[in-house]
Scaffold this motif. Structure first.
Motif, PDB file in Angstrom:
ATOM      1  N   THR A  42       9.752 -33.696 -54.478  1.00  0.00           N
ATOM      2  CA  THR A  42       8.531 -33.617 -55.274  1.00  0.00           C
ATOM      3  C   THR A  42       7.499 -32.770 -54.541  1.00  0.00           C
ATOM      4  O   THR A  42       7.589 -32.554 -53.343  1.00  0.00           O
ATOM      5  CB  THR A  42       7.929 -35.011 -55.555  1.00  0.00           C
ATOM      6  OG1 THR A  42       7.551 -35.614 -54.326  1.00  0.00           O
ATOM      7  CG2 THR A  42       8.914 -35.890 -56.315  1.00  0.00           C
ATOM      8  N   MET A  43       6.528 -32.316 -55.319  1.00  0.00           N
ATOM      9  CA  MET A  43       5.428 -31.542 -54.778  1.00  0.00           C
ATOM     10  C   MET A  43       4.165 -31.987 -55.493  1.00  0.00           C
ATOM     11  O   MET A  43       4.192 -32.244 -56.696  1.00  0.00           O
ATOM     12  CB  MET A  43       5.646 -30.054 -55.029  1.00  0.00           C
ATOM     13  CG  MET A  43       4.602 -29.161 -54.378  1.00  0.00           C
ATOM     14  SD  MET A  43       4.271 -27.661 -55.328  1.00  0.00           S
ATOM     15  CE  MET A  43       3.044 -28.279 -56.460  1.00  0.00           C
ATOM     16  N   THR A  70       8.539 -32.297 -59.916  1.00  0.00           N
ATOM     17  CA  THR A  70       9.762 -32.090 -59.144  1.00  0.00           C
ATOM     18  C   THR A  70       9.839 -30.616 -58.761  1.00  0.00           C
ATOM     19  O   THR A  70       9.391 -29.745 -59.499  1.00  0.00           O
ATOM     20  CB  THR A  70      11.012 -32.496 -59.939  1.00  0.00           C
ATOM     21  OG1 THR A  70      11.027 -31.776 -61.178  1.00  0.00           O
ATOM     22  CG2 THR A  70      11.027 -33.988 -60.229  1.00  0.00           C
ATOM     23  N   VAL A  71      10.426 -30.378 -57.589  1.00  0.00           N
ATOM     24  CA  VAL A  71      10.445 -29.016 -57.071  1.00  0.00           C
ATOM     25  C   VAL A  71      11.859 -28.646 -56.646  1.00  0.00           C
ATOM     26  O   VAL A  71      12.623 -29.491 -56.174  1.00  0.00           O
ATOM     27  CB  VAL A  71       9.440 -28.856 -55.901  1.00  0.00           C
ATOM     28  CG1 VAL A  71       9.849 -29.663 -54.696  1.00  0.00           C
ATOM     29  CG2 VAL A  71       9.224 -27.412 -55.523  1.00  0.00           C
ATOM     30  N   ALA A  81      10.132 -23.591 -57.401  1.00  0.00           N
ATOM     31  CA  ALA A  81       9.653 -23.821 -58.762  1.00  0.00           C
ATOM     32  C   ALA A  81       9.358 -25.299 -58.912  1.00  0.00           C
ATOM     33  O   ALA A  81      10.160 -26.143 -58.516  1.00  0.00           O
ATOM     34  CB  ALA A  81      10.690 -23.368 -59.778  1.00  0.00           C
ATOM     35  N   VAL A  82       8.209 -25.601 -59.454  1.00  0.00           N
ATOM     36  CA  VAL A  82       7.824 -26.983 -59.713  1.00  0.00           C
ATOM     37  C   VAL A  82       7.740 -27.176 -61.223  1.00  0.00           C
ATOM     38  O   VAL A  82       7.177 -26.354 -61.931  1.00  0.00           O
ATOM     39  CB  VAL A  82       6.486 -27.361 -59.019  1.00  0.00           C
ATOM     40  CG1 VAL A  82       5.353 -26.468 -59.452  1.00  0.00           C
ATOM     41  CG2 VAL A  82       6.147 -28.823 -59.246  1.00  0.00           C
ATOM     42  N   GLN A  95       5.467 -27.473 -67.903  1.00  0.00           N
ATOM     43  CA  GLN A  95       5.672 -26.081 -67.489  1.00  0.00           C
ATOM     44  C   GLN A  95       6.417 -26.029 -66.160  1.00  0.00           C
ATOM     45  O   GLN A  95       6.327 -26.922 -65.337  1.00  0.00           O
ATOM     46  CB  GLN A  95       4.341 -25.350 -67.352  1.00  0.00           C
ATOM     47  CG  GLN A  95       3.665 -25.070 -68.667  1.00  0.00           C
ATOM     48  CD  GLN A  95       2.503 -24.112 -68.503  1.00  0.00           C
ATOM     49  OE1 GLN A  95       2.548 -23.178 -67.695  1.00  0.00           O
ATOM     50  NE2 GLN A  95       1.454 -24.323 -69.281  1.00  0.00           N
ATOM     51  N   ARG A  96       7.161 -24.952 -65.978  1.00  0.00           N
ATOM     52  CA  ARG A  96       7.852 -24.687 -64.718  1.00  0.00           C
ATOM     53  C   ARG A  96       7.133 -23.522 -64.053  1.00  0.00           C
ATOM     54  O   ARG A  96       7.122 -22.407 -64.576  1.00  0.00           O
ATOM     55  CB  ARG A  96       9.317 -24.361 -64.983  1.00  0.00           C
ATOM     56  CG  ARG A  96      10.145 -24.141 -63.736  1.00  0.00           C
ATOM     57  CD  ARG A  96      11.622 -23.963 -64.128  1.00  0.00           C
ATOM     58  NE  ARG A  96      12.413 -23.504 -63.028  1.00  0.00           N
ATOM     59  CZ  ARG A  96      13.033 -24.296 -62.157  1.00  0.00           C
ATOM     60  NH1 ARG A  96      12.928 -25.610 -62.283  1.00  0.00           N
ATOM     61  NH2 ARG A  96      13.751 -23.802 -61.175  1.00  0.00           N
ATOM     62  N   LEU A  97       6.501 -23.798 -62.911  1.00  0.00           N
ATOM     63  CA  LEU A  97       5.694 -22.805 -62.201  1.00  0.00           C
ATOM     64  C   LEU A  97       6.455 -22.333 -60.967  1.00  0.00           C
ATOM     65  O   LEU A  97       6.840 -23.151 -60.128  1.00  0.00           O
ATOM     66  CB  LEU A  97       4.359 -23.418 -61.780  1.00  0.00           C
ATOM     67  CG  LEU A  97       3.537 -24.083 -62.881  1.00  0.00           C
ATOM     68  CD1 LEU A  97       2.321 -24.773 -62.282  1.00  0.00           C
ATOM     69  CD2 LEU A  97       3.137 -23.073 -63.934  1.00  0.00           C
ATOM     70  N   THR A  98       6.667 -21.039 -60.861  1.00  0.00           N
ATOM     71  CA  THR A  98       7.374 -20.460 -59.715  1.00  0.00           C
ATOM     72  C   THR A  98       6.360 -19.839 -58.770  1.00  0.00           C
ATOM     73  O   THR A  98       5.410 -19.181 -59.198  1.00  0.00           O
ATOM     74  CB  THR A  98       8.392 -19.402 -60.178  1.00  0.00           C
ATOM     75  OG1 THR A  98       9.327 -20.029 -61.056  1.00  0.00           O
ATOM     76  CG2 THR A  98       9.138 -18.794 -59.003  1.00  0.00           C
ATOM     77  N   ARG A  99       6.589 -20.059 -57.473  1.00  0.00           N
ATOM     78  CA  ARG A  99       5.725 -19.510 -56.443  1.00  0.00           C
ATOM     79  C   ARG A  99       6.575 -18.864 -55.358  1.00  0.00           C
ATOM     80  O   ARG A  99       7.643 -19.361 -55.016  1.00  0.00           O
ATOM     81  CB  ARG A  99       4.865 -20.614 -55.792  1.00  0.00           C
ATOM     82  CG  ARG A  99       4.000 -21.380 -56.782  1.00  0.00           C
ATOM     83  CD  ARG A  99       2.915 -20.479 -57.342  1.00  0.00           C
ATOM     84  NE  ARG A  99       2.021 -21.171 -58.241  1.00  0.00           N
ATOM     85  CZ  ARG A  99       1.941 -20.932 -59.545  1.00  0.00           C
ATOM     86  NH1 ARG A  99       2.739 -20.048 -60.112  1.00  0.00           N
ATOM     87  NH2 ARG A  99       1.059 -21.570 -60.283  1.00  0.00           N
TER      88      ARG A  99
END
Length: 126
Positions: A42-43, A70-71, A81-82, A95-99
């Protein structure tokens, strides 16, 4: 987290700077916050602009950002991606956020996968 290795990210990190801008000209903005990655995948992140009249953004409400999810980490690509499970800004939920991330010693730098988004967050391990 994904099996490609998470050791560099796991732990708590305190924000030391946030820079925003366009066309590669990033300027510092007054922010404070932290990001936490757990071994269980998790994040969570919390950050705040101390300006009382800070405008809302897609990630903030009243100058405050907070979300959890979840990451998964792809170390070979240098990304994570979270998938947002809860958030102060409800439009982020699901949403799925990529960093893009880079860890060097006790420093973590996050940037968007699309540089046109124009931001960079720097953290130190706590």
């Amino acid at each position: 987290m994904a099996s490609q290795g998470t050791a560099p990210l796991v732990g708590a990190w305190r924000m030391t700077s946030l820079e925003v801008g366009t066309e590669g000209k990033l300027e510092p903005v007054p922010y404070s916050g932290q990001i936490v990655f757990t071994k269980s995948g998790t994040m969570s992140v919390q950050a705040m602009n101390p300006e009382p009249d800070a405008p809302d953004t897609p990630y903030t409400l009243n100058g405050y950002e907070a979300f959890y999810g979840t990451v998964s980490v792809d170390r070979s690509a240098g990304t994570f991606a979270v998938t947002v499970e809860s958030s102060l800004v409800r439009d982020l939920i699901g949403q799925r956020l990529t960093r893009v991330f880079e860890v060097s010693g006790d420093t973590l730098v996050l940037t968007p996968p699309d540089p046109a988004e124009g931001w960079r967050a720097t953290y130190e391990r706590i």
